[in-house]
Design a protein around this motif. Sequence first.
Motif, mmCIF file in Angstrom:
data_model
loop_
_atom_site.group_PDB
_atom_site.id
_atom_site.type_symbol
_atom_site.label_atom_id
_atom_site.label_comp_id
_atom_site.label_asym_id
_atom_site.label_seq_id
_atom_site.Cartn_x
_atom_site.Cartn_y
_atom_site.Cartn_z
ATOM 1 N N ASP A 18 3.529 -36.741 13.189
ATOM 2 C CA ASP A 18 4.092 -36.543 14.534
ATOM 3 C C ASP A 18 3.016 -36.276 15.575
ATOM 4 O O ASP A 18 3.327 -36.007 16.745
ATOM 5 C CB ASP A 18 5.107 -35.400 14.526
ATOM 6 N N GLY A 19 1.749 -36.332 15.178
ATOM 7 C CA GLY A 19 0.647 -36.103 16.110
ATOM 8 C C GLY A 19 0.277 -34.643 16.272
ATOM 9 O O GLY A 19 -0.709 -34.330 16.950
ATOM 10 N N ARG A 20 1.033 -33.742 15.655
ATOM 11 C CA ARG A 20 0.730 -32.318 15.768
ATOM 12 C C ARG A 20 -0.206 -31.876 14.649
ATOM 13 O O ARG A 20 -0.310 -32.527 13.614
ATOM 14 C CB ARG A 20 2.024 -31.502 15.721
ATOM 15 N N TRP A 21 -0.834 -30.714 14.879
ATOM 16 C CA TRP A 21 -1.792 -30.206 13.909
ATOM 17 C C TRP A 21 -1.099 -29.359 12.846
ATOM 18 O O TRP A 21 -0.238 -28.538 13.144
ATOM 19 C CB TRP A 21 -2.866 -29.369 14.597
ATOM 20 N N THR A 22 -1.485 -29.602 11.588
ATOM 21 C CA THR A 22 -1.039 -28.795 10.457
ATOM 22 C C THR A 22 -2.268 -28.109 9.871
ATOM 23 O O THR A 22 -3.305 -28.743 9.693
ATOM 24 C CB THR A 22 -0.382 -29.681 9.374
ATOM 25 N N VAL A 23 -2.159 -26.840 9.571
ATOM 26 C CA VAL A 23 -3.290 -26.074 9.053
ATOM 27 C C VAL A 23 -3.066 -25.779 7.573
ATOM 28 O O VAL A 23 -1.975 -25.328 7.186
ATOM 29 C CB VAL A 23 -3.486 -24.771 9.846
ATOM 30 N N LEU A 24 -4.068 -26.068 6.759
ATOM 31 C CA LEU A 24 -3.978 -25.777 5.327
ATOM 32 C C LEU A 24 -3.822 -24.278 5.119
ATOM 33 O O LEU A 24 -4.657 -23.495 5.586
ATOM 34 C CB LEU A 24 -5.246 -26.271 4.615
ATOM 35 N N PRO A 25 -2.766 -23.838 4.450
ATOM 36 C CA PRO A 25 -2.576 -22.396 4.272
ATOM 37 C C PRO A 25 -3.565 -21.819 3.259
ATOM 38 O O PRO A 25 -3.324 -21.817 2.064
ATOM 39 C CB PRO A 25 -1.129 -22.291 3.773
ATOM 40 N N GLY A 26 -4.700 -21.383 3.750
ATOM 41 C CA GLY A 26 -5.655 -20.727 2.873
ATOM 42 C C GLY A 26 -7.081 -21.212 3.032
ATOM 43 O O GLY A 26 -7.948 -20.465 3.459
ATOM 44 N N GLY A 27 -7.369 -22.441 2.698
ATOM 45 C CA GLY A 27 -8.754 -22.888 2.686
ATOM 46 C C GLY A 27 -9.495 -22.265 1.527
ATOM 47 O O GLY A 27 -8.926 -22.008 0.460
ATOM 48 N N PHE A 28 -10.790 -21.995 1.700
ATOM 49 C CA PHE A 28 -11.511 -21.279 0.646
ATOM 50 C C PHE A 28 -12.533 -20.340 1.263
ATOM 51 O O PHE A 28 -13.010 -20.546 2.383
ATOM 52 C CB PHE A 28 -12.169 -22.236 -0.356
#
Length: 826
Positions: free
Chosen positions: A458-468
Amino acid sequence: MASRAATGLFDPGTIAGRWIADYCSHAPGGDVLCDTGAGPAWTALFEELASVAGDSLEHIRERAQRNADDIGTGFRIAGEGEERPWPLSPVPLLIEKDEWDGIAAGIAQRAELMETVLRDLYGPSRLVADGHIPATLVTGSPFFLRPLTHLVPPGGYHLQFVAADLCRGPSGEWRVLADDLRAPAGAGYALENRLALARTLDGLQGRLNIERHAPFFAAFREGLAASCRRAEPRMALLTPGRLNASYAEQAHLARYLGFLLVEGADLAVLDDRLYVRTIAGLKRVDALWRRLDPRLLDPLALDSHSTIGVPGLVDAMAAGNVVIANAPGAGALEAPAFAAFLPQLAQALTGEALTLPNIATWWCGQERERAHVAANLDSLLIAPAFGVPPLGLPEGKPVLGATLDAEQRAALLADMERRPQDYVGQEVVRLSTMPVVADDALASRPFTLRVFAARGGDGRWTVLPGGFARIGEHPDVRAAVMGNGVWSADVCVHGAEPVAPVSLLPSGDSTQLRRNPGTLPSRVADNLFWLGRYLERGEALLGVLRVLLGHSISADTGAALSGDTVARLARMVVQGGSAPEPKALKRADLTWLVRTALEDETSYSVRAINRQARLIGEVSRDRLSADMIRLLDAPFPQRGVLLDKAGSLQRRYSALAGLAAEHMARTDAWRFHDIGRRIERASAGVRFLRAFGCPEATSDDLSTLLDLADSQISYRQRYLTGLARIPVIDLVMLDPGNPRSVAFQVAAISGHLNKLPVLSDDGLAEVQQEQARQLAAILVTANAKRIDDALLSGIETRLAELSESIARRYFLQGAEPLRAAGLVLA
């Protein structure tokens, strides 16, 4: 009572409480565990650790690391040839969901701001014209790519995937240390950390309701596809190759996302469209997730010295025919100098302050800021403004001003006066700490957090829950001292609400069935073909050495072989380039010959052949199982006498052959691996026949031939009257039912070639198919009584020609014409 007391003393809850209390008694202020009062989530985590490891933290550390190693996680330090195992801490960083939602909102805000700035810098440049950004900040950056100005990326976005390094201060606030836009690395490590942790602490997910990673990667894949012109686009991950520091991570991501893993040589541009060279001709590529330095992408438009890019790639992008994530030139905003201007840009463009502020930064290209940095040198971190080492920082790394001696300080200030635009000053950041396992106890260490964001469909940003998390080696909590850290840890975002199980894969009911395994790039086919050849070549040489060492099924061979037979075996080793000519054929000389051919580093020894196979395995991680990679990576045997080492290697070869035969799907990739094996086995069989099947062959020669062809048992079951030359030759050369015979190999090769793709639909055989059929016909009609050295020599030549024809037809051949006859474009 005593029993209950003992049980209570060692139950997980008691152990966890003791660990936490001991740790917090000496942890510094600002520790994430102790500052939160060791809430229910941290208590649950340590109870899970105790339930798995008992009272031994070292045991849980070893278990977590073993799980990471089993997954195949690795990385490479620049300049090193061998990969290192990825260092994983068994203690994850826990972040409560409400706190994480604030971090995610700040990352999304930051990513969208950078997209807006990039759209302007490569478009109308109003921000420069209006004085929000100094022109020299843009034009002086090596990351700003002038040829890309006024080029609108397909889909309209410069950024599809971004990363940021965050730090948590002792008082709990989060700030941004650095942005990564050029080729953000590490998402695969976050994925592998989570997988290893789930194997180590399988009950933690249910207890803490940990957010899952799969929806993030699904959103990224959908976002990339949404920018492509075709409804079902073909997407690929462009890697610099196996020597890249994070190649193992790239291979894991490609496999997980279903992307082709390609190098520049795999790709070609034709009529402003990008294609991958496959065994079935050229196939369209619609999107590239690149991990290649953007300046090396296209030698025609960018760096003309690049030998790993794709000529014409920028033209294909400009024509809207290929999406490149991220668009070349996006790295202009990750320069440390740019961080000094982001807070003002946020206010000017959005009317809002940054939710996640930068660490304070002063770009010395401005007179007032340069004077501030010079006056406060001892309290600041001095860094290259654009990542390129200036004269005052010859190593190119940030340094604490207070650590410079008089000579270094004078050199730095002199060059800062001469070229101030090359430097930035930054505040010295103090970090929070978190627990790690060190010497079977919990110890506090500083950490930073790498977070990832991707643009969804949809063109919006999704953030990975956590990362490292990256964790420092020493207790010093200054970010500049910690550097990149020595451990990593999973980052778990937890909350009160249950998290639904989610997979990157759609449900079976909604997925269109297919039995086509997909596109096979020519380079991959080439690698698998030669992996098969090297493994078979090593096994054949090992067979000769084992016979020389006296390891035979027959009590009359081995150490008791005649001098002439031993001389022929030694000659095969020498002619194969595995060892120099021995002085004589005494026992000591033969032992030296075998040891050299088995272990020598420089000759064409078994060790050298195995090294070549291992190198191919490194670039084929996305196509081979973890068990196969593990066997290829296994160290050369060190213990025991030569016969013990040879036996260990033989078992390893047998295991690899078994994995290929029983675990590889019957795809074109497997066919090339098997063709390589069978061409090498057939060639070795012919060489053995020429050496030991001549008309004057003795019983020792014939028994050795059966040993080398692994056909002793088959012969003895069939012929009870002893060794005879013609039956031996028939079994080793012509018997279609003997899986080790030359005829069996050629029939298998011909069958494989008949099932591989062809470039025309006229029904006529291609060159390699004709050659295989002709060779098979010779063997089918041959008579063992009439086989002589001339016939064997001709078959050996035909096998070599067949191998060359397969390579010419299916593998990359340098500057091959892109418009070859019958070329398939799809």
